[in-house]
Design a protein around this motif. Structure first.
Motif, PDB file in Angstrom:
ATOM      1  N   SER A 259       0.905  -1.026  -0.128  1.00  0.00           N
ATOM      2  CA  SER A 259       0.000  -0.084  -0.012  1.00  0.00           C
ATOM      3  C   SER A 259       0.753   1.067  -0.016  1.00  0.00           C
ATOM      4  N   LEU A 260       1.705   1.386   0.855  1.00  0.00           N
ATOM      5  CA  LEU A 260       2.631   2.370   0.772  1.00  0.00           C
ATOM      6  C   LEU A 260       3.371   2.539  -0.445  1.00  0.00           C
ATOM      7  N   SER A 261       3.738   1.500  -0.939  1.00  0.00           N
ATOM      8  CA  SER A 261       4.656   1.704  -2.288  1.00  0.00           C
ATOM      9  C   SER A 261       3.733   2.130  -3.583  1.00  0.00           C
ATOM     10  N   GLU A 262       2.242   1.743  -3.358  1.00  0.00           N
ATOM     11  CA  GLU A 262       1.400   2.438  -4.546  1.00  0.00           C
ATOM     12  C   GLU A 262       1.373   3.734  -4.345  1.00  0.00           C
ATOM     13  N   LYS A 263       1.103   4.251  -3.013  1.00  0.00           N
ATOM     14  CA  LYS A 263       0.972   5.749  -2.814  1.00  0.00           C
ATOM     15  C   LYS A 263       2.475   6.525  -3.119  1.00  0.00           C
ATOM     16  N   LEU A 264       3.430   5.663  -2.817  1.00  0.00           N
ATOM     17  CA  LEU A 264       4.657   6.281  -3.160  1.00  0.00           C
ATOM     18  C   LEU A 264       4.849   6.478  -4.704  1.00  0.00           C
ATOM     19  N   ASN A 265       4.430   5.422  -5.387  1.00  0.00           N
ATOM     20  CA  ASN A 265       4.233   5.712  -6.911  1.00  0.00           C
ATOM     21  C   ASN A 265       3.625   6.777  -7.481  1.00  0.00           C
ATOM     22  N   THR A 266       2.370   7.171  -6.881  1.00  0.00           N
ATOM     23  CA  THR A 266       1.427   8.213  -6.972  1.00  0.00           C
ATOM     24  C   THR A 266       2.375   9.540  -6.818  1.00  0.00           C
ATOM     25  N   LEU A 267       2.882   9.657  -5.739  1.00  0.00           N
ATOM     26  CA  LEU A 267       3.931  10.613  -5.338  1.00  0.00           C
ATOM     27  C   LEU A 267       5.050  10.930  -6.349  1.00  0.00           C
ATOM     28  N   LEU A 268       5.693   9.823  -6.854  1.00  0.00           N
ATOM     29  CA  LEU A 268       6.684   9.725  -7.585  1.00  0.00           C
ATOM     30  C   LEU A 268       6.191  10.083  -9.143  1.00  0.00           C
ATOM     31  N   ALA A 269       4.963   9.688  -9.668  1.00  0.00           N
ATOM     32  CA  ALA A 269       4.531  10.297 -10.765  1.00  0.00           C
ATOM     33  C   ALA A 269       4.009  11.844 -10.852  1.00  0.00           C
ATOM     34  N   ASN A 270       3.756  12.316  -9.737  1.00  0.00           N
ATOM     35  CA  ASN A 270       3.474  13.552  -9.529  1.00  0.00           C
ATOM     36  C   ASN A 270       4.795  14.601  -9.397  1.00  0.00           C
ATOM     37  N   TYR A 271       5.680  14.080  -9.062  1.00  0.00           N
ATOM     38  CA  TYR A 271       7.179  14.656  -8.693  1.00  0.00           C
ATOM     39  C   TYR A 271       7.533  14.588 -10.226  1.00  0.00           C
ATOM     40  N   GLN A 272       7.414  13.642 -11.158  1.00  0.00           N
ATOM     41  CA  GLN A 272       8.110  13.664 -12.183  1.00  0.00           C
ATOM     42  C   GLN A 272       7.366  14.900 -13.175  1.00  0.00           C
ATOM     43  N   ILE A 273       6.167  14.937 -13.004  1.00  0.00           N
ATOM     44  CA  ILE A 273       5.690  16.115 -13.709  1.00  0.00           C
ATOM     45  C   ILE A 273       5.837  17.313 -13.131  1.00  0.00           C
ATOM     46  N   PHE A 274       5.817  17.509 -11.868  1.00  0.00           N
ATOM     47  CA  PHE A 274       6.438  18.612 -11.346  1.00  0.00           C
ATOM     48  C   PHE A 274       7.756  19.229 -11.518  1.00  0.00           C
ATOM     49  N   TYR A 275       8.821  18.131 -11.777  1.00  0.00           N
ATOM     50  CA  TYR A 275       9.976  18.473 -12.256  1.00  0.00           C
ATOM     51  C   TYR A 275      10.053  18.881 -13.413  1.00  0.00           C
ATOM     52  N   MET A 276       9.297  18.354 -14.406  1.00  0.00           N
ATOM     53  CA  MET A 276       9.514  18.898 -16.130  1.00  0.00           C
ATOM     54  C   MET A 276       8.797  20.028 -16.111  1.00  0.00           C
ATOM     55  N   ASN A 277       7.784  20.303 -15.393  1.00  0.00           N
ATOM     56  CA  ASN A 277       7.308  21.728 -15.300  1.00  0.00           C
ATOM     57  C   ASN A 277       8.177  22.821 -14.778  1.00  0.00           C
ATOM     58  N   THR A 278       8.909  22.585 -13.760  1.00  0.00           N
ATOM     59  CA  THR A 278       9.921  23.493 -13.278  1.00  0.00           C
ATOM     60  C   THR A 278      11.270  23.537 -14.227  1.00  0.00           C
ATOM     61  N   ARG A 279      11.416  22.298 -14.841  1.00  0.00           N
ATOM     62  CA  ARG A 279      12.606  22.504 -15.656  1.00  0.00           C
ATOM     63  C   ARG A 279      12.101  23.323 -17.075  1.00  0.00           C
ATOM     64  N   GLY A 280      10.800  23.156 -17.284  1.00  0.00           N
ATOM     65  CA  GLY A 280      10.249  24.130 -18.422  1.00  0.00           C
ATOM     66  C   GLY A 280      10.449  25.764 -18.214  1.00  0.00           C
ATOM     67  N   PHE A 281       9.978  25.907 -17.021  1.00  0.00           N
ATOM     68  CA  PHE A 281       9.962  27.203 -16.546  1.00  0.00           C
ATOM     69  C   PHE A 281      11.496  27.963 -16.399  1.00  0.00           C
ATOM     70  N   HIS A 282      12.458  26.911 -16.065  1.00  0.00           N
ATOM     71  CA  HIS A 282      13.961  27.385 -15.985  1.00  0.00           C
ATOM     72  C   HIS A 282      14.217  27.727 -17.380  1.00  0.00           C
ATOM     73  N   TRP A 283      13.834  27.063 -18.421  1.00  0.00           N
ATOM     74  CA  TRP A 283      14.474  27.141 -19.638  1.00  0.00           C
ATOM     75  C   TRP A 283      13.705  28.398 -20.312  1.00  0.00           C
ATOM     76  N   ASN A 284      12.553  28.746 -19.927  1.00  0.00           N
ATOM     77  CA  ASN A 284      11.640  29.607 -20.616  1.00  0.00           C
ATOM     78  C   ASN A 284      11.249  30.774 -20.034  1.00  0.00           C
ATOM     79  N   ILE A 285      11.641  30.994 -18.743  1.00  0.00           N
ATOM     80  CA  ILE A 285      11.394  32.252 -17.947  1.00  0.00           C
ATOM     81  C   ILE A 285      11.857  33.546 -18.784  1.00  0.00           C
ATOM     82  N   LYS A 286      10.942  34.463 -19.005  1.00  0.00           N
ATOM     83  CA  LYS A 286      11.584  35.820 -19.518  1.00  0.00           C
ATOM     84  C   LYS A 286      10.843  36.985 -18.437  1.00  0.00           C
ATOM     85  N   GLY A 287      11.624  38.058 -18.704  1.00  0.00           N
ATOM     86  CA  GLY A 287      11.127  39.296 -18.064  1.00  0.00           C
ATOM     87  C   GLY A 287      12.055  40.003 -16.865  1.00  0.00           C
ATOM     88  N   THR A 288      11.813  40.782 -16.239  1.00  0.00           N
ATOM     89  CA  THR A 288      12.646  41.777 -15.323  1.00  0.00           C
ATOM     90  C   THR A 288      13.017  40.686 -14.229  1.00  0.00           C
TER      91      THR A 288
END
Length: 158
Positions: free
Chosen positions: A17-46
């Motif tokens: 049960s813990l591993s299944e919930k950890l896999n849900t957390l892992l999946a969310n972290y992977q998307i969170f990671y890619m989002n922040t990576r994209g923000f790093h690459w694409n940020i513009k402005g002051t």
């Protein structure tokens, strides 16, 4: 009925049960990671220089957490998700595309924490009930760090 224990002395059913919930957390972290990576690459402005560095710090931290979560799943005796199709299917965090505005990026990050923190709290409870100090300690550390991040990012945009 006697409990069946895994190699680290925890109940196999509870560890599953813990591993299944950890896999849900892992999946969310992977998307969170890619989002922040994209923000790093694409940020513009002051605030480019400031946010470019902040987003790099955030995605590097996420990458460490991704590895820790996957290794915890393995330690419990199960297999971490490892394909983007599985991550996209399992995650609640949505992909953020073509965001170059700092305030918009930070709002997406804060929305991500709205998913990560409740999952981590749920895992903290499950780990505590299962006498799983390893997962418990990991989630406790993540929660403490992210609560502070929520405060700081919220202060930045308000």
């Amino acid at each position: 009925m006697k409990k069946q224990l895994n190699k680290i002395g925890l109940d196999r059913i509870e560890s599953k049960s813990l591993s299944e919930k950890l896999n849900t957390l892992l999946a969310n972290y992977q998307i969170f990671y890619m989002n922040t990576r994209g923000f790093h690459w694409n940020i513009k402005g002051t605030n480019f220089f400031e946010l470019h560095l902040k987003f790099e710090e955030l995605y590097n931290d996420s990458l460490i957490k991704i590895d820790e979560i996957a290794e915890r799943i393995l330690t419990l005796g199960y297999t971490p998700l490892h394909t983007y199709s599985d991550y996209l299917k399992e995650a609640s965090i949505k992909e953020a595309k073509d965001i170059s505005n700092g305030e918009q990026a930070i709002k997406v990050i804060l929305k991500g924490y709205e998913t990560l923190l409740p999952l981590e709290r749920e895992l903290l409870d499950l780990a505590s009930d299962s006498n799983d100090e390893g997962t418990n300690a990991l989630m406790s550390d993540y929660i403490r760090e992210q609560e502070k991040s929520v405060w700081m990012y919220s202060a930045y945009i308000n």
